[in-house]
Write a protein that holds these residues in place. Structure first.
Motif, PDB file in Angstrom:
ATOM      1  N   SER A 129       0.827  -1.210   0.000  1.00 35.19           N
ATOM      2  CA  SER A 129       0.000   0.000   0.000  1.00 35.19           C
ATOM      3  C   SER A 129       0.858   1.256   0.000  1.00 35.19           C
ATOM      4  N   VAL A 130       1.905   1.261   0.818  1.00 34.34           N
ATOM      5  CA  VAL A 130       2.812   2.410   0.863  1.00 34.34           C
ATOM      6  C   VAL A 130       3.503   2.587  -0.485  1.00 34.34           C
ATOM      7  N   ALA A 131       3.946   1.463  -1.069  1.00 39.77           N
ATOM      8  CA  ALA A 131       4.616   1.542  -2.373  1.00 39.77           C
ATOM      9  C   ALA A 131       3.681   2.094  -3.443  1.00 39.77           C
ATOM     10  N   GLY A 154      11.377   1.337 -12.205  1.00 38.96           N
ATOM     11  CA  GLY A 154      11.840  -0.028 -12.449  1.00 38.96           C
ATOM     12  C   GLY A 154      12.659  -0.573 -11.300  1.00 38.96           C
ATOM     13  N   ALA A 155      13.566   0.248 -10.758  1.00 34.12           N
ATOM     14  CA  ALA A 155      14.387  -0.198  -9.628  1.00 34.12           C
ATOM     15  C   ALA A 155      13.528  -0.499  -8.408  1.00 34.12           C
ATOM     16  N   ALA A 156      12.524   0.352  -8.160  1.00 32.52           N
ATOM     17  CA  ALA A 156      11.632   0.127  -7.023  1.00 32.52           C
ATOM     18  C   ALA A 156      10.823  -1.159  -7.213  1.00 32.52           C
ATOM     19  N   ALA A 157      10.376  -1.418  -8.456  1.00 33.71           N
ATOM     20  CA  ALA A 157       9.610  -2.636  -8.727  1.00 33.71           C
ATOM     21  C   ALA A 157      10.463  -3.878  -8.525  1.00 33.71           C
ATOM     22  N   GLY A 159      13.062  -4.179  -6.522  1.00 38.65           N
ATOM     23  CA  GLY A 159      13.249  -4.339  -5.085  1.00 38.65           C
ATOM     24  C   GLY A 159      12.013  -4.879  -4.400  1.00 38.65           C
ATOM     25  N   LEU A 160      10.834  -4.392  -4.802  1.00 38.34           N
ATOM     26  CA  LEU A 160       9.589  -4.848  -4.176  1.00 38.34           C
ATOM     27  C   LEU A 160       9.318  -6.318  -4.461  1.00 38.34           C
ATOM     28  N   TRP A 161       9.522  -6.744  -5.706  1.00 38.84           N
ATOM     29  CA  TRP A 161       9.257  -8.139  -6.043  1.00 38.84           C
ATOM     30  C   TRP A 161      10.333  -9.072  -5.515  1.00 38.84           C
TER      31      TRP A 161
END
Length: 267
Positions: A129-131, A154-157, A159-161
């Motif tokens: 939710s925060v992301a 892309g970098a955040a995605a 890291g999240l996955w």
């Protein structure tokens, strides 16, 4: 490689898992977002709406029609009591459970039950939710524009996955082994979201004009199924790549060491 990828995709049942993930995201996760937004400051609420609009590639009118499916005033705190927020959060763990099933099936691991996973489902939902709130800011590159925003997103995605797989597998697979899947899923999700801007606005407008709010529901569900299918394929193929000797050498993973004692060694 082609044969192993094909066998893996059949094993995970791409369409079944993608449909299940999409249904849970629409029926459980979106109401949870409305419930959380009801108690957030206006700035956070506006950012969340902006992120949802950006992900769907929709204009204000179409997004307003999607909102109306959940009834007007869904963002107001008077609509949501404390008990309603808790119920929405608990119901939304269905999405976490579906993602756990995807990760475990991709890595050929036994299913972990309530005792080991309950807190992980809730933590994943809160972090997700925060992301999502910050997606709009990332897409704009914190004011620098899309040229900076796309790599950041892309970098955040990735890291999240990467973290998602490790969390929902309860650490049974090492971080390095999960990296190929994280890279594929992050790139696939980011590319799909960017491509959605080319066709979703027109599709949403046409659906709303022809069928009203119900048409928007069908369009959003179709978008979710395609998005979830991308995620399922990328996570599943990432597991196959992680078993390749060349990939393992590049990542520095010793032969026979999957991390966390979860063996899915390539034979």
């Amino acid at each position: 490689m082609v044969r192993r990828v094909a066998e893996q995709l059949v094993h995970v049942s791409v369409l079944d898992l993608a449909t299940r993930l999409a249904a849970q995201a629409f029926l459980a996760a979106l109401p949870m977002l409305f419930a959380i937004a009801a108690y957030c400051p206006d700035a956070v609420r506006d950012q969340l709406r902006s992120s949802l609009r950006g992900l769907l590639g929709g204009d204000g009118t179409a997004l307003g029609q999607v909102d109306s499916v959940y009834a007007g005033g869904a963002w107001e705190s008077e609509t949501w009591g404390a008990v309603s927020v808790v119920v929405a959060l608990v119901s939304a763990t269905a999405l976490s459970r579906a993602l756990q099933r995807l990760c475990e099936r991709s890595w050929h691991l036994p299913h972990l039950g309530l005792r080991a996973m309950t807190w992980r489902w809730v933590v994943w939902l809160l972090v997700w939710s925060v992301a999502l709130v910050f997606q709009g800011v990332l897409r704009g590159g914190f004011g620098a524009g899309g040229a900076v925003g796309m790599p950041l997103q892309g970098a955040a995605a990735v890291g999240l996955w990467w973290w998602t797989q490790h969390l929902l597998l309860a650490g049974r697979v090492g971080w390095l082994s999960l990296l190929p899947g994280a890279l594929l899923t992050g790139a696939g999700a980011t590319g799909f979201a960017a491509a959605s801007g080319l066709w979703m606005p027109r599709s949403l407008r046409q659906s709303v004009e022809q069928f009203g709010p119900l048409g928007a529901v069908f369009t959003v569900l179709s978008w979710l199924i395609l998005f979830c299918a991308t995620v399922v394929v990328c996570v599943a193929v990432g597991q196959v790549l992680a078993q390749e000797r060349a990939v393992r050498r590049v990542l520095g993973i010793p032969e026979g060491n999957e991390g966390g004692g979860a063996g899915t060694r390539r034979k």
